[in-house]
Write a protein that holds these residues in place. Structure first.
Motif, PDB file in Angstrom:
ATOM      1  N   ALA A   6       0.354   0.546  -8.851  1.00 17.82           N
ATOM      2  CA  ALA A   6       0.459   1.877  -9.453  1.00 17.82           C
ATOM      3  C   ALA A   6      -0.214   2.922  -8.576  1.00 17.82           C
ATOM      4  O   ALA A   6       0.337   4.009  -8.343  1.00 17.82           O
ATOM      5  CB  ALA A   6      -0.161   1.860 -10.850  1.00 17.82           C
ATOM      6  N   ALA A   7      -1.393   2.604  -8.078  1.00 20.42           N
ATOM      7  CA  ALA A   7      -2.110   3.549  -7.221  1.00 20.42           C
ATOM      8  C   ALA A   7      -1.330   3.842  -5.950  1.00 20.42           C
ATOM      9  O   ALA A   7      -1.279   4.994  -5.488  1.00 20.42           O
ATOM     10  CB  ALA A   7      -3.489   2.989  -6.879  1.00 20.42           C
ATOM     11  N   THR A  61       0.840  -1.196   0.000  1.00 22.49           N
ATOM     12  CA  THR A  61       0.000   0.000   0.000  1.00 22.49           C
ATOM     13  C   THR A  61       0.876   1.249   0.000  1.00 22.49           C
ATOM     14  O   THR A  61       2.102   1.172   0.164  1.00 22.49           O
ATOM     15  CB  THR A  61      -0.892   0.026   1.241  1.00 22.49           C
ATOM     16  OG1 THR A  61      -0.062   0.179   2.419  1.00 22.49           O
ATOM     17  CG2 THR A  61      -1.713  -1.261   1.364  1.00 22.49           C
ATOM     18  N   VAL A 109       1.609   6.228  -6.760  1.00 28.31           N
ATOM     19  CA  VAL A 109       1.158   7.591  -7.026  1.00 28.31           C
ATOM     20  C   VAL A 109       0.655   8.249  -5.749  1.00 28.31           C
ATOM     21  O   VAL A 109       0.957   9.418  -5.470  1.00 28.31           O
ATOM     22  CB  VAL A 109       0.075   7.593  -8.118  1.00 28.31           C
ATOM     23  CG1 VAL A 109      -0.527   8.985  -8.275  1.00 28.31           C
ATOM     24  CG2 VAL A 109       0.676   7.119  -9.449  1.00 28.31           C
ATOM     25  N   GLU A 110      -0.092   7.501  -4.940  1.00 24.67           N
ATOM     26  CA  GLU A 110      -0.591   8.072  -3.678  1.00 24.67           C
ATOM     27  C   GLU A 110       0.556   8.452  -2.750  1.00 24.67           C
ATOM     28  O   GLU A 110       0.492   9.473  -2.049  1.00 24.67           O
ATOM     29  CB  GLU A 110      -1.508   7.070  -2.985  1.00 24.67           C
ATOM     30  CG  GLU A 110      -2.146   7.601  -1.704  1.00 24.67           C
ATOM     31  CD  GLU A 110      -3.033   6.580  -1.019  1.00 24.67           C
ATOM     32  OE1 GLU A 110      -3.313   6.767   0.184  1.00 24.67           O
ATOM     33  OE2 GLU A 110      -3.456   5.608  -1.679  1.00 24.67           O
ATOM     34  N   PRO A 116       4.856  10.308 -10.518  1.00 25.77           N
ATOM     35  CA  PRO A 116       3.632  10.976 -10.032  1.00 25.77           C
ATOM     36  C   PRO A 116       3.753  12.478 -10.142  1.00 25.77           C
ATOM     37  O   PRO A 116       4.852  13.051 -10.046  1.00 25.77           O
ATOM     38  CB  PRO A 116       3.526  10.524  -8.573  1.00 25.77           C
ATOM     39  CG  PRO A 116       4.331   9.255  -8.515  1.00 25.77           C
ATOM     40  CD  PRO A 116       5.451   9.463  -9.485  1.00 25.77           C
ATOM     41  N   ALA A 135      -2.220   1.565 -15.991  1.00 31.15           N
ATOM     42  CA  ALA A 135      -2.503   1.729 -14.562  1.00 31.15           C
ATOM     43  C   ALA A 135      -1.899   3.023 -14.021  1.00 31.15           C
ATOM     44  O   ALA A 135      -2.553   3.755 -13.257  1.00 31.15           O
ATOM     45  CB  ALA A 135      -1.965   0.531 -13.785  1.00 31.15           C
ATOM     46  N   PHE A 136      -0.674   3.313 -14.406  1.00 31.93           N
ATOM     47  CA  PHE A 136      -0.029   4.531 -13.895  1.00 31.93           C
ATOM     48  C   PHE A 136      -0.666   5.786 -14.472  1.00 31.93           C
ATOM     49  O   PHE A 136      -0.842   6.785 -13.762  1.00 31.93           O
ATOM     50  CB  PHE A 136       1.470   4.500 -14.186  1.00 31.93           C
ATOM     51  CG  PHE A 136       2.270   3.787 -13.137  1.00 31.93           C
ATOM     52  CD1 PHE A 136       2.507   4.371 -11.902  1.00 31.93           C
ATOM     53  CD2 PHE A 136       2.790   2.529 -13.383  1.00 31.93           C
ATOM     54  CE1 PHE A 136       3.244   3.719 -10.924  1.00 31.93           C
ATOM     55  CE2 PHE A 136       3.527   1.858 -12.412  1.00 31.93           C
ATOM     56  CZ  PHE A 136       3.761   2.457 -11.175  1.00 31.93           C
ATOM     57  N   ASN A 196      -2.792  -2.597 -10.885  1.00 34.70           N
ATOM     58  CA  ASN A 196      -3.522  -1.354 -10.624  1.00 34.70           C
ATOM     59  C   ASN A 196      -3.278  -0.858  -9.207  1.00 34.70           C
ATOM     60  O   ASN A 196      -3.089   0.347  -8.975  1.00 34.70           O
ATOM     61  CB  ASN A 196      -5.018  -1.569 -10.845  1.00 34.70           C
ATOM     62  CG  ASN A 196      -5.366  -1.777 -12.306  1.00 34.70           C
ATOM     63  OD1 ASN A 196      -4.619  -1.392 -13.199  1.00 34.70           O
ATOM     64  ND2 ASN A 196      -6.513  -2.400 -12.555  1.00 34.70           N
ATOM     65  N   ALA A 197      -3.271  -1.786  -8.252  1.00 34.02           N
ATOM     66  CA  ALA A 197      -3.068  -1.401  -6.851  1.00 34.02           C
ATOM     67  C   ALA A 197      -1.655  -0.891  -6.618  1.00 34.02           C
ATOM     68  O   ALA A 197      -1.448   0.073  -5.865  1.00 34.02           O
ATOM     69  CB  ALA A 197      -3.361  -2.594  -5.942  1.00 34.02           C
ATOM     70  N   ALA A 221      -3.756   6.106 -15.459  1.00 32.59           N
ATOM     71  CA  ALA A 221      -5.059   6.236 -14.807  1.00 32.59           C
ATOM     72  C   ALA A 221      -4.932   6.772 -13.392  1.00 32.59           C
ATOM     73  O   ALA A 221      -5.817   7.494 -12.903  1.00 32.59           O
ATOM     74  CB  ALA A 221      -5.771   4.884 -14.792  1.00 32.59           C
ATOM     75  N   ALA A 222      -3.812   6.436 -12.734  1.00 29.04           N
ATOM     76  CA  ALA A 222      -3.608   6.891 -11.356  1.00 29.04           C
ATOM     77  C   ALA A 222      -3.077   8.319 -11.296  1.00 29.04           C
ATOM     78  O   ALA A 222      -3.038   8.912 -10.216  1.00 29.04           O
ATOM     79  CB  ALA A 222      -2.638   5.957 -10.635  1.00 29.04           C
TER      80      ALA A 222
END
Length: 259
Positions: free
Chosen positions: A127-128, A99, A131-132, A256, A188-189, A124-125, A191-192
């Motif tokens: 990449a998210a 995470t 970025v987060e 990011p 994925a990146f 997807n997770a 989109a994030a």
């Protein structure tokens, strides 16, 4: 899935020659004002990525090495601890559920030849999470599903298609990305909310030990996927061991917006 240290050692030179130096230049520019870099290497194996990248980044670095295999972690820690201005720690365990909180504080996330083993949801997770956490990601040597053998012969396509299908197989209820990984990672990146650059990173082999060992695994996986190919496999393997081969990969750098 685990990999033998002998195989990782055999491929290390080809990996080093294939990875994109241009993307590393962009990483260096992105991290230029950071005095001590913390780098998390996912699926580190014996530390090949760290040995290749540390000197190219320069400066003082702390590497956090992640892998499921304690034997590989030990080898990676020992070899990377010998590098100048580099300190190392290891983390053993699953890589599919990291995470943003897990990677917070890192300056860079890296991996090599890993993304094909993830599912679309896991990609997807990841990449998210990057970025987060506002952490750039350099993911190298993702298989692209394209093989060039010279001289070509009619069976090449059958073995290649079967191998690609094997890479997309379901393992413990997980549908692996296989050669769809580069496109899935870029999607994925983006989109994030990250900017993405990619570069080709092909292996080039010619009648050497790496080619022979790679062919064994490639043909073996194809036959496992399509048992009808077994009748051709032995003669095909013998012939192709004298060929030259280009195995296409893709390197990806995701930055990011607030990194």
């Amino acid at each position: 899935m685990t990999f033998a240290p002998e195989w990782l050692a055999l491929r290390e030179i080809a990996d080093a020659e294939a990875r994109s130096a241009e993307l590393v230049d962009v990483v260096r520019e992105t991290l230029v004002n950071r005095n001590r870099l913390t780098i998390r290497d996912l699926g580190c194996g014996t530390g090949s990525m760290g040995r290749w990248l540390a000197g190219r980044l320069g400066g003082v670095q702390h590497w956090v090495l992640h892998d499921r295999d304690p034997r590989l972690l030990g080898l990676a820690e020992a070899s990377m601890s010998e590098l100048k201005n580099v300190t190392v720690e290891t983390r053993q365990g699953d890589l599919t559920s990291l995470t943003a909180a897990d990677i917070a504080g890192a300056d860079l996330i890296t991996c090599s030849a890993l993304l094909d083993l993830l599912t679309a949801d896991e990609m997807n997770a990841l990449a998210a999470a990057c970025v987060e956490a506002h952490v750039p990601a350099l993911f190298t040597l993702s298989v692209a599903g394209r093989i060039e053998l010279d001289p070509a012969e009619p069976l090449d396509a059958a073995f290649s298609d079967a191998f690609n299908a094997h890479q997309r197989r379901v393992v413990d209820g997980r549908r692996l990305l296989g050669p769809d990984a580069p496109a899935a990672a870029e999607q994925a990146f983006v989109a994030a909310g990250a900017s993405v650059r990619t570069a080709s990173s092909p292996w080039r082999m010619s009648s050497d030990a790496l080619l022979r060992e790679w062919l064994k695994g490639w043909v073996g996986a194809a036959v496992e996927q399509e048992p009808a190919l077994a009748a051709e496999a032995s003669d095909y393997l013998r012939r192709r061991s004298e060929a030259t081969a280009v195995v296409h990969h893709v390197d990806l750098l995701a930055i990011p917006g607030a990194a």
